[in-house]
Design an enzyme around this catalytic site. Structure first.
Site, PDB file in Angstrom:
ATOM      1  N   SER A 144       0.810  -1.222   0.000  1.00  0.00           N
ATOM      2  CA  SER A 144       0.000   0.000   0.000  1.00  0.00           C
ATOM      3  C   SER A 144       0.840   1.267   0.000  1.00  0.00           C
ATOM      4  O   SER A 144       0.331   2.343  -0.290  1.00  0.00           O
ATOM      5  CB  SER A 144      -0.919   0.032   1.217  1.00  0.00           C
ATOM      6  OG  SER A 144      -1.817  -1.038   1.193  1.00  0.00           O
ATOM      7  N   HIS A 188       3.114   4.633   8.157  1.00  0.00           N
ATOM      8  CA  HIS A 188       2.101   4.600   9.204  1.00  0.00           C
ATOM      9  C   HIS A 188       2.428   5.545  10.354  1.00  0.00           C
ATOM     10  O   HIS A 188       3.574   5.967  10.525  1.00  0.00           O
ATOM     11  CB  HIS A 188       1.937   3.163   9.724  1.00  0.00           C
ATOM     12  CG  HIS A 188       1.233   2.270   8.757  1.00  0.00           C
ATOM     13  ND1 HIS A 188      -0.118   2.361   8.531  1.00  0.00           N
ATOM     14  CD2 HIS A 188       1.696   1.280   7.941  1.00  0.00           C
ATOM     15  CE1 HIS A 188      -0.462   1.440   7.620  1.00  0.00           C
ATOM     16  NE2 HIS A 188       0.628   0.786   7.240  1.00  0.00           N
ATOM     17  N   SER A 248       2.874  -5.552   7.634  1.00  0.00           N
ATOM     18  CA  SER A 248       2.590  -4.174   7.992  1.00  0.00           C
ATOM     19  C   SER A 248       2.853  -3.997   9.492  1.00  0.00           C
ATOM     20  O   SER A 248       2.467  -4.864  10.282  1.00  0.00           O
ATOM     21  CB  SER A 248       1.116  -3.872   7.683  1.00  0.00           C
ATOM     22  OG  SER A 248       0.790  -2.586   8.100  1.00  0.00           O
ATOM     23  N   CYS A 250      -3.093   3.814 -20.033  1.00  0.00           N
ATOM     24  CA  CYS A 250      -3.175   2.862 -21.149  1.00  0.00           C
ATOM     25  C   CYS A 250      -2.467   1.559 -20.810  1.00  0.00           C
ATOM     26  O   CYS A 250      -2.530   0.605 -21.572  1.00  0.00           O
ATOM     27  CB  CYS A 250      -2.669   3.461 -22.462  1.00  0.00           C
ATOM     28  SG  CYS A 250      -0.924   3.208 -22.823  1.00  0.00           S
TER      29      CYS A 250
END
Lengths: 488, 426
Positions: free
Chosen positions: A46, A50, A341, A439
């Protein structure tokens, strides 16, 4: 030749460790299983820095997250990767959710995070006008942000290599033998290559358990937990200023709306256990699930804006915490496992932590006299003024030859990537953004393949998407036998 | 020093549309420059080496490059200046109503062009796997049909050995045949609609002639493979939803997507041009002028055409309107035009009283025959029977200015008269 340290795995943890060690007189080699660095867990991520409020500070991951969070400005200054500290909003849509928000806020305060701000509805909408106005409350963590994780890994490795760290890609360690007599590790790759090193750092991500096993160190299991992400066009009207978090669940921090550091918007991730460590498939159900969830938080999200999707796997240990320690079974072997994470946020601190463990392990680390502290500025034409482009053109006319129209990438940038050793189409894409736009390479991939082939000497038909058997083409026209036309 | 240059008309895109508009302007003595990224003018026609072009416009059957050569020659003879290998990186409208374009090219570096009018003729890009969010892995071997066409026809490279084509758009159909002719096996063409999205002649000549199966009302529900494509899973659709219990696997190493085109209007957006959500192109008046005065649009960037001949005709009309604009004619009246029953859209979006106008439509279904009607404020002022109606084939209606004699709202609609099935039974 015997290296002082062999780092297995060139993801954020391994690369950060390599960057740390490159400041010392220490012969270090970085071994990567895939065709390019960052191609494992770090690539499909992601990209969040944090805020240090999701986990109690009693965990190792929270300690390193909080420390790592503070280190990004300096690293960005030195290494120049895309990073922005645009802040995190955790938002609640019911009083019930507000209870969790308050708990997280309190945890952040207890963790020593500064400047957290509890917010009512109006303040949240002021901080982020794209929020669904039905929001009840939440808090603002101005210390959060976003980063391009693969670019971050490229920068760390490039910096480390300028200071003498060596890199071998496509090096899948299948065997590790400790030579007690002469006191070194002998690591063997699937293709038979061998290297020797006094110490081993196991930063092999999803495969850390296998590496630990083949080296005779601790037995444990890495459980892959899949996260799907969907990327929206940079013109999407949904792009928020801040990273938007829902209240978290037990297994994950929830499905987010992420304004990436490069101007696109990403929605995701899911968090589901996966059977296979190579399973990066996406599913229609999860797309609908993600879209439904983020639509509750942010206005203007449309499936028409989706330009691509991908999945990554988090390497999870039973404990749910990081496992970074000297092995108690194998000599001079450092475990860096379970880096899920907030591993990306923690990674600058992980590198430091591993360096300290190596010292504890008896390694003498002497600072180098001459260290390259900063990478040279990398020009990217999408960020340059016409006047700078004019100057660049005089230096090399290929700076003003636009190859990727959607992301505005020049031939000179593609060439730079290839010359730095990124010879797969994905490697060039992640290094330059060429082919990453709306594209998705429809117009530019043929052009980029020609440039890679010309610069690297690899024939077109041998080029790969991401190494191994990921051949991009079927061969040269005329090489296939043509069936006769069927009789009517 | 960044070089500046003044012209009357800047045309962005040297495909069929840009060349037709530019030729009209240059014929009239306007200094006209066409700017394009590619080395050669002609646009996508250059990679379309099959025939079937020009039957309407040139009254003979040409290949794509032949059609391109003709229109390039015509533009060059008119005095159009070509600026090839050049990207328009920015375009802005100045306070005095003129335009400044920032150009990047390997040859001349950074230059600026100042123009009194701009024609948008950037064409389309292809929808891709990512836009559809097709589930599965991320192996190599997934291409848009146009990308595979470019690799095959201009680079001489085969995309793979055994292909499945997703979507039955014209490029996909043409590529099915092209692959077969190159020794690449084509296992299937998979289409979600109950009819092919490409022209009927292409279904016959590119699939039927080679016994390539066309799965209608089917969808690819997964692309399988980690390094290179290994197979796709295909499932029949019921009310648009895949019936996964009935899915089957087709082994292949290549997947081509021919699932529609999207007008490339990013530069239009930069100019603040208002777009029509139904077409993805600009909302234009009877002069093909957009919401920004002095900015015109024509060809596939305005709406997706099925035949290049129509592109040339439409853009030539836009070019003639540019001339009138630069001669100081007042802007065309903006009376709204609406797409009514069974029509996806109508272009242009406005009509002007007393002005002969060609309207273009996309039908929303398949009918053996249907009546196309124009209603102006409750009164049917024009109608024409259309046969063999299908979404793949654009409909045109030429209305004379005498009919468009009152202000109000003009609505077109399609009244179905006979189903396809009824004709087949008969």
């Amino acid at each position: 030749m015997i290296y002082d340290v062999a780092i297995i795995g060139a993801g954020v943890s391994g690369a950060s460790t390599a960057w740390q060690l490159s400041h010392f007189d220490c012969r270090t080699i970085l071994l990567e299983r895939w065709a390019d660095v960052g191609f494992g867990v770090s690539k499909a991520n992601s990209g969040i820095v944090h805020g240090g409020f999701h986990h109690p500070v009693s965990t190792l991951k929270a300690k390193l997250e909080i420390r790592g969070n503070l280190m990004f400005e300096k690293l960005q200054y030195e290494l120049g990767f895309p990073f922005q500290r645009n802040g995190i909003l955790v938002v609640a849509f019911s009083e019930e959710q507000m209870a969790t928000v308050r708990k997280l806020y309190q945890q952040g305060i207890a963790n020593g995070v500064r400047n957290l701000e509890m917010c009512g509805r109006d303040r949240l909408l002021e901080l982020e006008p794209k929020l669904n106005p039905e929001v009840v409350g939440g808090f603002f963590a101005p210390n959060g942000g976003t980063i391009e994780p693969y670019r971050y890994v490229f920068s760390l490795v490039e910096g480390a290599m300028r200071n003498g760290v060596e890199l071998q890609c496509n090096f899948e360690v299948t065997q590790g033998k400790w030579n007690a007599e002469e006191s070194f590790w002998r690591l063997t790759a699937a293709d038979g290559r061998e290297i020797s090193a006094r110490r081993v750092v196991n930063a092999a991500g999803l495969f850390a358990d296998q590496i630990s096993h083949v080296c005779g160190a601790e037995e444990y299991r890495i459980h892959p937990r899949k996260g799907e992400e969907y990327l929206l066009d940079r013109n999407s009207s949904a792009r928020p200023r801040r990273v938007i978090f829902p209240v978290p669940s037990r297994d994950s921090k929830g499905v987010l709306v992420i304004p990436t550091a490069e101007g696109t918007t990403m929605i995701g991730p899911t968090a589901d256990p996966a059977e296979d460590k190579l399973d990066t498939t996406t599913s229609a159900d999860n797309m609908h699930r993600i879209v439904a969830l983020v639509r509750q938080m942010v206005n203007g999200i449309s499936t028409r804006d989706i330009i691509t999707s991908f999945a990554g796997l988090r390497p999870v240990l039973e404990s749910e915490d990081f496992y970074i320690a000297r092995s108690e079974k194998a000599p001079h072997f450092i475990q860096v496992a379970g880096i899920q994470s907030p591993g990306l946020t923690a990674s600058p601190a992980i590198g430091e932590y591993v360096k300290d463990l190596l010292k504890e392990d008896g390694m003498t680390l002497t600072e180098k006299n001459h260290v390259v502290q900063e990478l040279p500025v990398r020009h990217e034409i999408r960020h340059e003024t016409p006047e700078t482009l004019d100057t660049l053109h005089k230096d090399d006319p290929r700076w003003t030859h636009v190859v990727c129209r959607c992301e505005n990438i020049s031939e000179a940038e593609i060439i730079e990537a290839v010359r730095k050793g990124h010879t797969t189409l994905d490697g060039v894409k992640f290094y330059t953004r060429g082919g990453m736009g709306r594209c998705q390479g429809g117009f530019c991939s043929a052009k980029i393949m020609k440039i890679i082939s010309r610069e690297s000497g690899i024939p077109m038909e041998k080029l790969t998407k991401k190494g191994g058997n990921s051949r991009l083409l079927g061969g040269v026209l005329g090489s296939a036998e043509v069936e006769p036309m069927p009789e009517k | 020093m960044i070089e500046d240059r003044n012209v009357d008309v800047a045309v962005i895109g040297a495909g069929a549309a840009g060349l037709a508009a530019a030729a009209e302007c240059a014929d009239h003595g306007l200094e006209t420059v066409v700017i394009d990224r590619e080395e050669l003018p002609g646009g996508i026609l250059r990679q379309c080496i099959h025939n079937g072009f020009g039957l309407r416009y040139f009254h003979e059957e040409l290949t794509g490059p032949e059609y391109a050569d003709r229109v390039v020659e015509r533009a060059a003879a008119s005095g159009v200046k070509f600026q090839m290998n050049t990207t328009v990186s920015d375009v802005r409208r100045e306070e005095n109503g003129d335009f400044t374009l920032l150009l990047l090219s390997e040859q001349s570096g950074v230059t600026r062009v100042h123009a009194r009018a701009v024609v948008l003729a950037m064409g389309c890009r292809e929808r891709n796997r990512g836009n559809l969010a097709i589930p599965g892995g991320r192996p190599a071997g997934v291409f848009t049909a146009g990308c595979a066409q470019k690799l095959l026809n201009t680079e001489g490279m085969l995309p793979g050995k055994c292909a499945v084509i997703v979507g039955s758009g014209d490029i996909g159909l043409i590529m099915a045949r092209r692959l077969r002719w190159s020794g690449v096996e084509v296992k299937a063409v998979v289409e979600i609609m109950p009819y092919a999205s490409g022209l009927t002649r292409n279904v016959v000549q590119c699939l039927n002639d080679f016994n390539i199966p066309l799965y209608l009302e089917h969808s690819v529900v997964s692309i399988n493979g980690r390094e290179r494509v290994q197979s796709v899973d295909v499932a029949p659709l019921h009310d648009g939803i895949p019936i996964l219990e009935q899915k089957f696997t087709i082994n292949c190493d290549t997947v081509l997507f021919s699932v529609g085109l999207i007008p490339e209007n990013e530069l239009a957006a930069r100019l603040g041009v208002e777009l029509n959500p139904a077409t993805g192109g600009a909302l234009v008046d009877a002069d093909y002028q957009t919401s920004v005065p002095g900015v015109f649009s024509g060809g596939n960037v305005l709406h997706v055409h099925d035949l290049v001949d129509f592109v040339s005709e439409e853009a030539a009309r836009a070019g003639r309107a540019v001339i009138r604009y630069l001669e100081g004619a007042t802007a065309a009246e903006r009376n709204p035009v609406r797409a009514g029953a069974n029509l996806k859209y109508v272009v242009p979006g406005y009509y002007a009283r007393g002005r002969d106008t060609v309207f273009a439509f996309r039908p929303l279904g398949v009918w053996a025959s249907a009546m196309l009607e124009a209603e102006l404020d409750g009164r049917v002022i024009w109608k024409r029977r259309c046969s063999h109606v299908r979404p793949a084939e654009m409909l045109l209606a030429e209305l004379s200015g005498q009919l468009l004699n009152a202000p109000g709202t003009l609505e077109f609609r399609l009244r179905p008269e006979q189903d396809e099935a009824a004709v087949e039974e008969a």
